[in-house]
Design an enzyme around this catalytic site. Structure first.
Site, PDB file in Angstrom:
ATOM      1  N   SER A 115       0.916  -1.026   0.014  1.00 37.88           N
ATOM      2  CA  SER A 115       0.051   0.095  -0.140  1.00 37.88           C
ATOM      3  C   SER A 115       0.873   1.195  -0.029  1.00 37.88           C
ATOM      4  CB  SER A 115      -1.003   0.026   1.207  1.00 37.88           C
ATOM      5  OG  SER A 115      -1.511   1.154   1.414  1.00 37.88           O
ATOM      6  N   TYR A 136      -2.203  -0.372   9.984  1.00 40.54           N
ATOM      7  CA  TYR A 136      -2.627  -0.927   8.697  1.00 40.54           C
ATOM      8  C   TYR A 136      -1.512  -0.766   8.065  1.00 40.54           C
ATOM      9  CZ  TYR A 136      -3.983  -0.966   3.908  1.00 40.54           C
ATOM     10  OH  TYR A 136      -4.331  -1.658   2.380  1.00 40.54           O
TER      11      TYR A 136
END
Length: 351
Positions: free
Chosen positions: A127, A152
């Protein structure tokens, strides 16, 4: 070839599975169909896939070690595209253990399956969130990513480190893709493009931070899928120094984005034109911990695969709006993210 695609009921995973089937491959899709957002949307994505020749779906949790191990032993996959994960930057603050189970344990079960069953190439989702508060733009793969600002992001950086270890120790070819803000039809309802669209369509106000001068590297789903499918054909091979010894590992990391950041105010204007109505905006100052822009350098991916995103934001937004209107007519129910109802400061940008 036979592929495993994890997260096959998800936004990117469903499109990747569809593309592979259309290219004549056999695809086994895995997903746990969790309720982070409305499973109805996930099931409808699966309904599209079930009509494709060569596609099979298995409901399975990535953290199920025995289940994943049995899957690999039974299916003899040639390549794996691992897109399944617990999504959401802000949800990780409220439910951290979900990220440990799905993003860390889940990555390990996939790595172990690939290792023991001689998978030719593992492509997995990282990501843009790994860049944290990096202010240097465009973001390049060579930039340091030692300071994730969310759990995350930390799990995604951990995935990259785990993959490198397996590439080095076991010679498993791995490629990580750092996704930037992905949008388009069938998109996630917790992501900013969908949340803003849904709010404008239903005459609810949206919060616009920093005067709308935030920039995001919005990337249309078709361009993302093209890059994913291209990169799986390029098995990596790198060499590196470890102490005084040169070592080699089949490992690579690439940014995958549009490499053309768009101001948030301009993106909202595209939504307004496509919907034919104006947004109600609450202008607010910059949020603590937010970044003014994300900007992917995609030169490395282009050099290897020829990847070149080609969908202009105006066209991509038009397609998103057309799908949204058709979807709401079809279902009669709007899909919203449970944590973000009325709280558009919670919109997700990191995929």
């Amino acid at each position: 070839m036979k592929f495993l695609v994890t997260g096959a009921a998800g936004f990117i995973g469903s499109f990747v599975a569809e593309k592979l089937c259309n290219l004549g491959h056999e695809v086994v899709g895995v997903d746990n169909l969790n309720s982070y957002y409305d499973p109805k949307l996930k099931n409808l994505r699966l309904m599209k896939l079930q009509n494709l020749e060569g596609f099979r779906f298995i409901k399975l949790d990535l953290a199920d070690r025995d289940g994943i191990s049995s899957l690999f032993a039974r299916e003899n996959f040639k390549r794996v595209i691992h897109l399944g994960a617990q999504a959401g930057v802000r949800y990780s603050i409220e439910n951290p253990m979900a990220y440990v189970d799905s993003n860390l344990t889940g990555m390990m079960t996939i790595l172990e399956g690939c290792r023991h069953h001689k998978v030719e190439h593992l492509v997995y989702a990282s990501s843009s969130s790994v860049y944290g508060m990096n202010e240097k733009v465009p973001f390049a793969e060579s930039d340091r990513v030692d300071h994730p600002v969310s759990l995350y992001a930390a799990t995604k950086k951990s995935n990259e480190l785990l993959a490198h270890s397996y590439s080095h120790l076991y010679g498993l070819p791995t490629t990580g893709l750092r996704f930037f803000t992905v949008y388009g039809p069938w998109g996630r309802p917790d992501m900013a493009p969908y949340l803003f669209l849904d709010a404008i369509a239903n005459d609810r106000p949206i919060n616009v931070f920093n005067g709308g001068k935030m920039k995001r590297d919005f990337t249309y789903i078709d361009d993302i899928v093209e890059g994913v499918v291209r990169v799986q054909d390029h098995i990596p091979y790198i060499s590196f120094e470890s102490g005084n010894v040169r070592r080699e590992a089949p490992y690579s990391i690439y940014n995958i984005g549009n490499s053309n950041p768009v101001e948030l105010e301009s993106f909202i204007a595209c939504l307004e034109r496509a919907l034919g109505k104006k947004a109600k905006k609450n202008y607010l100052p910059m949020q603590d911990g937010d970044v003014t822009q994300t900007f992917a350098s995609t030169e490395a991916l282009a050099a290897v695969t020829g990847y070149q995103p080609c969908t202009e934001v105006e066209l991509g937004v038009k397609r998103l709006v057309e799908w949204y209107l058709d979807y709401n007519k079809l279902t009669g129910v709007q899909v919203r993210h449970p944590l973000a109802e009325g709280e558009y400061s919670q919109a997700e940008y990191a995929t």
